[in-house]
Each structure stands twice: as structure tokens, then as C-alpha cells.
Design an enzyme around this catalytic site. Structure first.
Site, PDB file in Angstrom:
ATOM      1  CE  LYS A  18      -0.310  -0.281   5.042  1.00 43.41           C
ATOM      2  NZ  LYS A  18      -1.120  -0.774   6.160  1.00 43.41           N
TER       3      LYS A  18
ATOM      4  NE  ARG B 132      -7.296   0.185  10.860  1.00 45.93           N
ATOM      5  CZ  ARG B 132      -6.017   0.013  10.496  1.00 45.93           C
ATOM      6  NH1 ARG B 132      -5.170   1.018  10.578  1.00 45.93           N
ATOM      7  NH2 ARG B 132      -5.594  -1.145  10.056  1.00 45.93           N
TER       8      ARG B 132
ATOM      9  CG  HIS C 130      -4.303  -4.658  11.662  1.00 47.97           C
ATOM     10  ND1 HIS C 130      -3.170  -5.216  11.128  1.00 47.97           N
ATOM     11  CD2 HIS C 130      -3.998  -3.345  11.897  1.00 47.97           C
ATOM     12  CE1 HIS C 130      -2.224  -4.284  11.021  1.00 47.97           C
ATOM     13  NE2 HIS C 130      -2.698  -3.150  11.485  1.00 47.97           N
TER      14      HIS C 130
ATOM     15  NE  ARG D  71      -3.251  -7.986   7.330  1.00 51.03           N
ATOM     16  CZ  ARG D  71      -3.836  -8.526   8.397  1.00 51.03           C
ATOM     17  NH1 ARG D  71      -4.396  -9.714   8.324  1.00 51.03           N
ATOM     18  NH2 ARG D  71      -3.865  -7.856   9.542  1.00 51.03           N
TER      19      ARG D  71
ATOM     20  CE1 TYR E 119      11.982  32.634   1.908  1.00 57.05           C
ATOM     21  CE2 TYR E 119      12.244  30.237   1.980  1.00 57.05           C
ATOM     22  CZ  TYR E 119      11.980  31.401   1.270  1.00 57.05           C
ATOM     23  OH  TYR E 119      11.722  31.334  -0.067  1.00 57.05           O
TER      24      TYR E 119
ATOM     25  CB  CYS F  74      13.733  26.575   1.275  1.00 55.37           C
ATOM     26  SG  CYS F  74      14.958  27.639   2.063  1.00 55.37           S
TER      27      CYS F  74
ATOM     28  CG  ASP G 228      11.950  24.155  -4.256  1.00 58.38           C
ATOM     29  OD1 ASP G 228      11.067  23.321  -4.484  1.00 58.38           O
ATOM     30  OD2 ASP G 228      11.747  25.384  -4.265  1.00 58.38           O
TER      31      ASP G 228
HETATM   32  C1  LIG Z   1      -0.494  -1.851   6.786  1.00 56.58           C
HETATM   33  C2  LIG Z   1      -1.149  -3.078   7.237  1.00 56.58           C
HETATM   34  C3  LIG Z   1      -0.396  -4.234   7.483  1.00 56.58           C
HETATM   35  C4  LIG Z   1       1.113  -4.253   7.466  1.00 56.58           C
HETATM   36  O1  LIG Z   1       1.575  -3.864   8.738  1.00 56.58           O
HETATM   37  P1  LIG Z   1       3.142  -3.775   9.040  1.00 56.58           P
HETATM   38  O2  LIG Z   1       3.212  -3.369  10.458  1.00 56.58           O
HETATM   39  O3  LIG Z   1       3.677  -2.727   8.118  1.00 56.58           O
HETATM   40  O4  LIG Z   1       3.717  -5.104   8.763  1.00 56.58           O
HETATM   41  C5  LIG Z   1      -1.087  -5.393   7.796  1.00 56.58           C
HETATM   42  N1  LIG Z   1      -2.442  -5.405   7.879  1.00 56.58           N
HETATM   43  C6  LIG Z   1      -3.179  -4.309   7.687  1.00 56.58           C
HETATM   44  C7  LIG Z   1      -4.661  -4.398   7.807  1.00 56.58           C
HETATM   45  C8  LIG Z   1      -2.567  -3.104   7.357  1.00 56.58           C
HETATM   46  O5  LIG Z   1      -3.316  -2.007   7.189  1.00 56.58           O
END
Ligand SMILES: *Cc1c(COP(=O)(O)O)cnc(C)c1O
Length: 385
Positions: free
Chosen positions: A41, A137, A167, A223, A269, A315, A317
Site C-alpha cells: 500500500k 478501526r 489486525h 501480512r 528564511y 525551504c 526545494d
Molecule cells: C499496513 C497493514 C499491514 C502491514 O503492517 P506492518 O506493520 O507494516 O507489517 C497489515 N495489515 C493491515 C490491515 C494493514 O493495514
């Protein structure tokens, strides 16, 4: 291989061999039957989604996961044929598009199904049901909600329950009590599912932290995000070092101006920095529009294998550094990464900004070309401008 030209002295290097190394380290610890979703992602956490995805699949990842349907479609259009999962919410009116691209989606609301234009479905829609076991969430929290969704899935032959997932909120913390509570809730929901749903359904739960720390407890898939890129999910996990990792991302530039400035002269600046003696000042062509944000004033970068402080305001850039001596124009400046024995780690940048390493590469903007390195050679250059 494409090498798009770019015309500036700033670039990010993404070492694909290190991504390969990190995946293989994890693979060695996981049970043989546990598959890997490579999480790409947010443009592969700023590293480049397509390049990282290709490398990950070659290195032993089985599938890809992203947050948005647009991100998934980008991967499909780039020719990825493996299963792709969108882990975030998608709008019910976009379900047909997801099915056309054969992208698996995340669902957790019964009402969602009512708005899917089922008459337009020509292909199966692969559904991953999200369970909220403590992240708070998205996801169902009760067996009643689960039953209601299973009921909806039964209503249409194209709705396929592919997997369920959850998660973890604290898998990267030394104290594992909340993590274990989430695992317990997951087991409860799994037990219920097995009673009411006759077919086999995959389960995936672990992120980087959980899969590296508790590989034996992982389900059919994990994941793998941050640690695929060579970064530890937290200081606690870094201390524990469950596996070795090699950071893939470095950020580099060159001195485009070097001058000797007398005492009492101010820079940038707001004139917030004034020289206290005769100083060598270098100008680096990177700024907050590249993601090198103003809060990095006072942080250090590497020139000639030594740390040099950023002086004056950053700045849009450019920014200035105080050099310990004169250096020639074109000298390499490393903002993130190694020079000789010295290293500015992504974690150092994150610490200075009082944030987590995840945020840093995501913030390095489209203006910075990405150079891909494999086995020590440049294999691709991408310039998004
Ligand atoms: C981003 C994400 C992950 C990956 O998590 P990491 O800590 O980067 O390994 C896994 N599951 C979900 C739902 C996520 O949003």
C-alpha cells in the site's frame, strides 16, 4: 527495464536485494504452510509499489495487499496476476469494478451488501470478512454481525467468502497481554465460524511484528509490511531483533553550492541561524516539497562519511548545512542511509520527528526519482515527474 531520465541531483535508492533478504529471513522462521501477503500500500511505503511487488513475489511472497481499490487496479494494470487484497473499506458501488479486476475486497457491514449492484456482476466477488478483535478501526465485533454477513454472502452465487482476517494493535509492544487478548477473541470468532460455515475459509492475522515474533502462532497467511522494507515495527521489536533486516531505502543528493561565510552572517528564511565564526556552508537541493519537512531543521546529514548539521530553515526545494571544511561541488550528501562507517538510519529521522519510521518513506514525495538496485546494479529508474 526502463531508465527514465531525471534532471536533478536528488534521488532515492531502493535496494531490491535487501527486500529479497528480508522476505527470506522471515520465510525461514514461518511454518512451511504459512503464506505471505506482501503489503505494498501507499506506493510500497514510498519505495515503489510495482517494483516491490515484483521483487516480493520473486522472493517468496504469495500474494499482494493494498489499502485502496485504486492501488490494486494499478498493480493489475501493471500485469500482476496473483491474488490481490484491498484491506480497507471499499464503496459498495465499486464492488463490480473490484470483481472485474479480480481484486479481493474487505467487507464487515451487513448494509454494504444491499447497495451492491449485483445485476452487473459478471465475475465472482472475493470477500475477506474483517474482524475487529481490538483494533477498534473496522470490522465486525460480534457473532451476530458475523451471522448477518454470512447470510448476505449466501444470497448471491458470485459472493465468495475467501477469508476472514483481523489486525493487531499492539503486536510490536514488549507487553503481549493485549495482543493475547486479541488472539483469544479471534479464536472465539473462528470457533463460531467453524460451527456455522461448512466450507474452509483462510485466516490471516499477523502483521510484521506478530509474524516475526510469533511465527508459530500464525494462520494461513501473514501480512508483511514494514519489515519487508527492512525496518523494525518499533523500538521494542528492534531490541528483541527476532530476525535480521536490511533497510532498502536510502535518500541522496549532492552539494550544489559551497561557500565560505564570515562570522555574524544569517542564513535562510527568518534568519534563524547566524554563523558564530567563519564557516563553510553547503546548499543541498532537497526541501519540504520533497518530503524533507521543516521540522528536520537541526537534524544531520552525511557528507564524506561525517555528520553535518542542517542550519537555518528548510525551504521548499533546498536547505543549508554547516560543513567541517570545504567540499567540492557535486559531493554526495546522504540524508538517509550509509556513507562509509557512518549511518543516518530511517529510525533516526523518525526519532527526530517524534514519529514512527513508517511515516518517513511514505512522505518522500513524487518529486524524488527512485533508482532500483539489484545485486549492486541499477535495474530501473522511475521519475514520476
Ligand atoms: C499496513 C497493514 C499491514 C502491514 O503492517 P506492518 O506493520 O507494516 O507489517 C497489515 N495489515 C493491515 C490491515 C494493514 O493495514
Amino acid at each position: 527495464m526502463s531508465q527514465e531520465p531525471y534532471y536533478r541531483d536528488t534521488w532515492a535508492e531502493i535496494n531490491l536485494s535487501n527486500i529479497d533478504f528480508n522476505i527470506k529471513q522471515l520465510r525461514k522462521h514461518l511454518k512451511e504452510e504459512t503464506g505471505i501477503y506482501a503489503v505494498v500500500k501507499a506506493n510500497g511505503y514510498g519505495h515503489g509499489d510495482i517494483q516491490v511487488a515484483e521483487q516480493a513475489l520473486e522472493s517468496g511472497a504469495d500474494r499482494l495487499a493494498v489499502s485502496l481499490l485504486d492501488e490494486a487496479i494499478k498493480l493489475r494494470r501493471a500485469g500482476m496476476t496473483c491474488p490481490i487484497l484491498v484491506m480497507g473499506w471499499i464503496r459498495p458501488e465499486d464492488a463490480v469494478v473490484a470483481s472485474e479486476y479480480d481484486v479481493a475486497i474487505t467487507v464487515f457491514q451487513k448494509e454494504w451488501f444491499e447497495q451492491v449492484e449485483t445485476e452487473k456482476l459478471k465475475n465472482p466477488l472475493n470477500i475477506h470478512m474483517k474482524w475487529d478483535t481490538g483494533m477498534g478501526r473496522i470490522g465486525i465485533r460480534t457473532t451476530e454481525e458475523m451471522d448477518a454477513i454470512l447470510n448476505e454472502i449466501k444470497k448471491h452465487p458470485f459472493f465468495k467468502l475467501d477469508a476472514i482476517f483481523t489486525h493487531f494493535a499492539t503486536a510490536d509492544e514488549e507487553d503481549t497481554s493485549y495482543y493475547e487478548e486479541q488472539e483469544r477473541r479471534l479464536e472465539e470468532l473462528v470457533n463460531h465460524l467453524q460451527k456455522v460455515w461448512p466450507e474452509d475459509v483462510d485466516i490471516h492475522s499477523g502483521n510484521s511484528a506478530a509474524s516475526m515474533r510469533f511465527p508459530d502462532r500464525m494462520k494461513q497467511f501473514i501480512r508483511f509490511g514494514i519489515s519487508m522494507y527492512g525496518l523494525y515495527p518499533s523500538g521494542d521489536v528492534k531490541k528483541e531483533r527476532p530476525i535480521e533486516l536490511q533497510p532498502a531505502f536510502s535518500l541522496n543528493s549532492r552539494l550544489i553550492h559551497v561557500k565560505k561565510v564570515g562570522p555574524g552572517e544569517s542564513l535562510s528564511y527568518g534568519a534563524t541561524y547566524t554563523t558564530s565564526e567563519t564557516e563553510w556552508i553547503g546548499t543541498v537541493p532537497v526541501g519540504y516539497a520533497d518530503g524533507w519537512i521543516r521540522k528536520l531543521q537541526g537534524f544531520e546529514v552525511l557528507v564524506d562519511g561525517k555528520r553535518h548539521p542542517i542550519v537555518g530553515r528548510i525551504c521548499m526545494d533546498q536547505f543549508m548545512i554547516r560543513l567541517d571544511q570545504e567540499y567540492s561541488l557535486g559531493s554526495k550528501v546522504t540524508l538517509i542511509g550509509k556513507q562509509n562507517q557512518e549511518e543516518v538510519h530511517m529510525d533516526d529521522v523518525a526519532e527526530h520527528l517524534e514519529t514512527i519510521n513508517y511515516e518517513i518513506p511514505c512522505t518522500i514525495s513524487y518529486r524524488v526519482p527512485r533508482m532500483y538496485i539489484k545485486h549492486g546494479h541499477i535495474v530501473e529508474v522511475e521519475n514520476s515527474l
